[in-house]
Every structure is written in C-alpha cells, then in structure tokens.
Design an enzyme around this catalytic site. Structure first.
Site, PDB file in Angstrom:
ATOM      1  N   ASP A   1       0.853  -1.195   0.000  1.00  7.05           N
ATOM      2  CA  ASP A   1       0.000   0.000   0.000  1.00  7.05           C
ATOM      3  C   ASP A   1       0.882   1.236   0.000  1.00  7.05           C
ATOM      4  O   ASP A   1       2.075   1.159   0.297  1.00  7.05           O
ATOM      5  CB  ASP A   1      -0.912  -0.030   1.261  1.00  7.05           C
TER       6      ASP A   1
ATOM      7  N   ASN B   1      -6.474  -5.339  -4.974  1.00 10.93           N
ATOM      8  CA  ASN B   1      -7.583  -4.625  -4.334  1.00 10.93           C
ATOM      9  C   ASN B   1      -7.368  -3.113  -4.306  1.00 10.93           C
ATOM     10  O   ASN B   1      -8.324  -2.348  -4.149  1.00 10.93           O
ATOM     11  CB  ASN B   1      -7.718  -5.176  -2.889  1.00 10.93           C
TER      12      ASN B   1
ATOM     13  N   TYR C   1     -13.760   4.755 -13.686  1.00  7.64           N
ATOM     14  CA  TYR C   1     -13.965   3.627 -12.765  1.00  7.64           C
ATOM     15  C   TYR C   1     -14.731   2.514 -13.492  1.00  7.64           C
ATOM     16  O   TYR C   1     -14.361   1.336 -13.406  1.00  7.64           O
ATOM     17  CB  TYR C   1     -14.735   4.129 -11.538  1.00  7.64           C
TER      18      TYR C   1
ATOM     19  N   LYS D   1     -13.111  -1.154 -14.114  1.00  4.57           N
ATOM     20  CA  LYS D   1     -13.695  -2.308 -13.425  1.00  4.57           C
ATOM     21  C   LYS D   1     -14.316  -3.307 -14.412  1.00  4.57           C
ATOM     22  O   LYS D   1     -14.313  -4.509 -14.158  1.00  4.57           O
ATOM     23  CB  LYS D   1     -14.725  -1.846 -12.397  1.00  4.57           C
TER      24      LYS D   1
ATOM     25  N   ILE E   1     -19.875  -1.211  -0.088  1.00  8.78           N
ATOM     26  CA  ILE E   1     -19.459  -1.778   1.185  1.00  8.78           C
ATOM     27  C   ILE E   1     -19.148  -0.619   2.137  1.00  8.78           C
ATOM     28  O   ILE E   1     -18.405   0.297   1.785  1.00  8.78           O
ATOM     29  CB  ILE E   1     -18.189  -2.645   1.006  1.00  8.78           C
TER      30      ILE E   1
ATOM     31  N   THR F   1     -17.158   1.001   4.711  1.00  7.91           N
ATOM     32  CA  THR F   1     -15.819   0.847   5.296  1.00  7.91           C
ATOM     33  C   THR F   1     -15.600   1.943   6.342  1.00  7.91           C
ATOM     34  O   THR F   1     -16.484   2.777   6.571  1.00  7.91           O
ATOM     35  CB  THR F   1     -14.729   0.944   4.212  1.00  7.91           C
TER      36      THR F   1
HETATM   37  N1  LIG Z   1     -16.155   0.163  -0.719  1.00  5.16           N
HETATM   38  C1  LIG Z   1     -17.010  -0.118  -1.686  1.00  5.16           C
HETATM   39  O1  LIG Z   1     -18.174   0.216  -1.614  1.00  5.16           O
HETATM   40  C2  LIG Z   1     -16.569  -0.893  -2.906  1.00  5.16           C
HETATM   41  C3  LIG Z   1     -17.552  -1.382  -3.767  1.00  5.16           C
HETATM   42  C4  LIG Z   1     -17.175  -2.092  -4.895  1.00  5.16           C
HETATM   43  C5  LIG Z   1     -15.832  -2.321  -5.147  1.00  5.16           C
HETATM   44  N2  LIG Z   1     -14.898  -1.828  -4.296  1.00  5.16           N
HETATM   45  C6  LIG Z   1     -13.496  -2.081  -4.606  1.00  5.16           C
HETATM   46  O2  LIG Z   1     -12.891  -2.694  -3.496  1.00  5.16           O
HETATM   47  C7  LIG Z   1     -11.532  -2.283  -3.409  1.00  5.16           C
HETATM   48  C8  LIG Z   1     -11.268  -1.695  -2.041  1.00  5.16           C
HETATM   49  O3  LIG Z   1     -12.172  -0.621  -1.819  1.00  5.16           O
HETATM   50  P1  LIG Z   1     -12.231   0.101  -0.399  1.00  5.16           P
HETATM   51  O4  LIG Z   1     -13.515   0.827  -0.355  1.00  5.16           O
HETATM   52  O5  LIG Z   1     -11.865  -0.848   0.667  1.00  5.16           O
HETATM   53  O6  LIG Z   1     -11.078   1.192  -0.614  1.00  5.16           O
HETATM   54  P2  LIG Z   1     -10.363   2.152   0.443  1.00  5.16           P
HETATM   55  O7  LIG Z   1     -10.325   3.501  -0.201  1.00  5.16           O
HETATM   56  O8  LIG Z   1     -10.940   2.017   1.815  1.00  5.16           O
HETATM   57  O9  LIG Z   1      -8.899   1.550   0.482  1.00  5.16           O
HETATM   58  C9  LIG Z   1      -8.112   1.579  -0.677  1.00  5.16           C
HETATM   59  C10 LIG Z   1      -6.675   1.306  -0.283  1.00  5.16           C
HETATM   60  O10 LIG Z   1      -5.892   1.420  -1.492  1.00  5.16           O
HETATM   61  C11 LIG Z   1      -4.724   2.152  -1.174  1.00  5.16           C
HETATM   62  N3  LIG Z   1      -4.166   2.749  -2.370  1.00  5.16           N
HETATM   63  C12 LIG Z   1      -4.588   3.841  -3.056  1.00  5.16           C
HETATM   64  N4  LIG Z   1      -3.785   4.081  -4.097  1.00  5.16           N
HETATM   65  C13 LIG Z   1      -2.821   3.119  -4.073  1.00  5.16           C
HETATM   66  C14 LIG Z   1      -1.695   2.839  -4.881  1.00  5.16           C
HETATM   67  N5  LIG Z   1      -1.396   3.588  -5.933  1.00  5.16           N
HETATM   68  N6  LIG Z   1      -0.905   1.787  -4.552  1.00  5.16           N
HETATM   69  C15 LIG Z   1      -1.199   1.008  -3.478  1.00  5.16           C
HETATM   70  N7  LIG Z   1      -2.254   1.224  -2.687  1.00  5.16           N
HETATM   71  C16 LIG Z   1      -3.052   2.262  -2.981  1.00  5.16           C
HETATM   72  C17 LIG Z   1      -5.182   3.192  -0.149  1.00  5.16           C
HETATM   73  O11 LIG Z   1      -4.088   3.736   0.563  1.00  5.16           O
HETATM   74  C18 LIG Z   1      -6.124   2.366   0.707  1.00  5.16           C
HETATM   75  O12 LIG Z   1      -5.456   1.725   1.767  1.00  5.16           O
HETATM   76  C19 LIG Z   1     -11.310  -1.306  -4.557  1.00  5.16           C
HETATM   77  O13 LIG Z   1     -10.739  -1.990  -5.647  1.00  5.16           O
HETATM   78  C20 LIG Z   1     -12.699  -0.831  -4.879  1.00  5.16           C
HETATM   79  O14 LIG Z   1     -12.829  -0.403  -6.211  1.00  5.16           O
HETATM   80  C21 LIG Z   1     -15.237  -1.119  -3.181  1.00  5.16           C
END
Ligand SMILES: NC(=O)c1ccc[n+]([C@@H]2O[C@H](COP(=O)([O-])OP(=O)(O)OC[C@H]3O[C@@H](n4cnc5c(N)ncnc54)[C@H](O)[C@@H]3O)[C@@H](O)[C@H]2O)c1
Length: 266
Positions: free
Chosen positions: A37, A90, A155, A159, A188, A190
């Site tokens: 990360d 992720n 996005y 995706k 989701i 978070t």
């Molecule tokens: N939360 C949702 O509602 C949701 C829904 C559908 C899909 N997703 C997908 O699930 C995954 C996680 O989502 P989330 O909501 O937990 O995200 P989040 O924003 O809570 O966490 C994302 C993490 O990615 C890290 N990050 C950002 N840029 C980065 C980089 N260049 N290199 C390495 N790390 C990096 C951030 O520091 C963070 O720790 C994503 O791929 C997102 O598209 C999330």
C-alpha cells in the site's frame, strides 16, 4: 475450511477497508501476508493488528501505479517469505467525472492503479507462483464493472476491463495451476463511511438482504476463491452485493443514495 498455513499472499491496498479485512482474514487462516500500500501509517497498524492476533504480516510501501514498485513487491515477498501463492489486487484510486471533465493525467493514473497493475502483478507474480506449483489471484472489481453510474466513467471502464482481463489471465495461466477470479462487490461500508450515520439507513433500502455490506463480507468471498474449495472455479466474476443488482431501481431509495453520495467522501 482450506488450510492457508505455509502459504504467502500479497494483498494490495490492505492498509484500510476491504483489503485490510482480507489481509486480516487470510492471516488468521494461517497465511503470511504482505500488505502492499502507499499508506504507511495504515499499513503498519494493519501489521500490528495481525501480529497481535498471532498472525504473520509485513508492510511494503508499494505504489501499484508504478511498474518497478510492483516488480519489487513480488521480489521482496519471495525474499522475505520464500514463496508466493496468492495475490489479491484490491488497491483503489480513481478520479471522478464525466469523460469531458476527466483530465488525461487522471484517466491514466486511475487506469494504472485499477487495471494495468493487475496485468503487471500477473506478469511478475505468475512465475513465482509457478515455482511453487501454482497459486491463485483474486481481482476486486465492482458492480460498476457490470453497469455504469454517472460521473464514474474511468472507474466503470477499469472495473469492466478487469472482469475480462481476469478471464484472459485465467485462460493463459490455467495450465500452470494458477486460477484467476474477480469479485464484484456492491457498496461496502468501510471505515471511511462510518462518520456518515445516514449510510446504514440508506443502503438498507437497496439491498435485498436488508443490510449494507461490510469489508468481511468481501474478505470471506476472497478467501473462498483463493482456497482449494474453489479449485474448479476460474475466470469467474463473483457478484457479492447483497442483491443490489438483482432488483430494478426503487426510485426513493436511489434518490436518497444519490443525495448521500454527493456529500460522502470517497
Ligand atoms: N467500498 C465499496 O463500496 C466498494 C464497492 C465495490 C468495489 N470496491 C473495490 O474494493 C476495493 C477496495 O475498496 P475500499 O472501499 O476498501 O477502498 P479504500 O479507499 O478504503 O482503500 C483503498 C486502499 O488502497 C490504497 N491505495 C490507493 N492508491 C494506491 C496505490 N497507488 N498503490 C497502493 N495502494 C493504494 C489506499 O491507501 C487504501 O489503503 C477497490 O478496488 C474498490 O474499487 C469497493
């Protein structure tokens, strides 16, 4: 449940949210986990949390938008733990806006983090998996990979591309005993959402299961897809959205959700 002891996993974007929950669950199932990360503070606290619970984890500052960083992440993982079995792609960063609003730089950065990184983790990671007889990759897509949403053009593109990239990688890697699957979560809740008290109320109206998703809902699906229990599952995009995409939109619920999202932080 499949045994993850002596297995090694890289989870990108695991300093927070779904990635952090996934790293925690894999570690509690026996795997050694590399948290890759750009958020060092969150990453180190995730490592501390896992170690306190008796698991194995290490943080590696990795910008998945940079080719050399991905190469170094794979090499460092093998050097630290002696092998690589699983990769969970992720990490997330995305610009928002319509095609006319998005700058070319933001488009490129979003695609690098959300799509090109997955190609690069396969390119550098699959040889390491082959060296230990095979492995598995799970790519976190989204319901945004199945249908589009206003102001989320890049996005949506990343995706959706990720779902077919997953299929292509599964076909090419299958003969090496490497499975590749995707997960399409719905919204989701978070850590970053919890200050918004309305989030829980609003999402209840659009989920068939009557509750919004939490990071562990997705972590459990990821663990299943990585495990030997999913040994005959590859090239699949598993929708884990509480029934969000099973229903036609309910106007009142979507109006409330849109109002919320226009004020919520991403
Ligand atoms: N939360 C949702 O509602 C949701 C829904 C559908 C899909 N997703 C997908 O699930 C995954 C996680 O989502 P989330 O909501 O937990 O995200 P989040 O924003 O809570 O966490 C994302 C993490 O990615 C890290 N990050 C950002 N840029 C980065 C980089 N260049 N290199 C390495 N790390 C990096 C951030 O520091 C963070 O720790 C994503 O791929 C997102 O598209 C999330």
């Amino acid at each position: 449940m499949s045994d993850f002891h002596s297995k090694v996993a890289i989870v990108t974007g695991a300093s927070a949210g779904i990635g952090r929950a996934t790293a925690r669950l894999l570690a509690s199932s026996g795997a050694a986990v590399v948290i890759a990360d750009i958020d060092s503070t969150g990453g180190e606290s995730a490592v501390a949390e896992i170690r306190t619970a008796g698991g194995q984890a290490a943080f590696l500052h990795t910008d998945v938008g940079v080719t050399d960083a991905i190469h170094a992440c794979v090499e460092h993982t093998v050097a630290t733990y002696g092998r690589l079995d699983y990769i969970v792609n992720n990490a997330y960063w995305s610009a928002r806006g319509s095609i006319e609003e998005l700058s070319e730089a933001d488009w490129d950065r979003s695609m690098d983090v959300m799509l090109k990184a997955i190609y690069l983790f396969g390119k550098f990671g699959f040889p390491a998996m082959r060296a230990v007889g095979g492995g598995a990759m799970v790519n976190i897509s989204s319901v945004h990979g199945l249908a589009a949403y206003r102001q989320y053009a890049v996005y949506a593109a990343a995706k959706a591309g990720l779902i077919n990239l997953t299929r292509a990688m599964a076909l090419d890697a299958g003969n090496h005993n490497i499975r590749v699957n995707a997960v399409c979560p719905g919204w989701i809740i978070t850590e970053k959402d919890t200050p918004h008290a309305d989030a829980l109320t609003i999402t209840r109206g659009i989920y068939a299961v009557g509750r919004p998703g939490v990071p562990d809902d997705i972590a459990k699906v990821v663990r299943f897809l990585l495990s030997d229990d999913a040994g005959f599952v590859t090239g699949h995009a598993l929708v884990a959205d509480g029934g969000l995409t099973a229903q036609l939109p309910d106007a009142a619920s979507w109006a409330a959700l849109n109002a919320f999202r226009s004020t919520a932080s991403e």
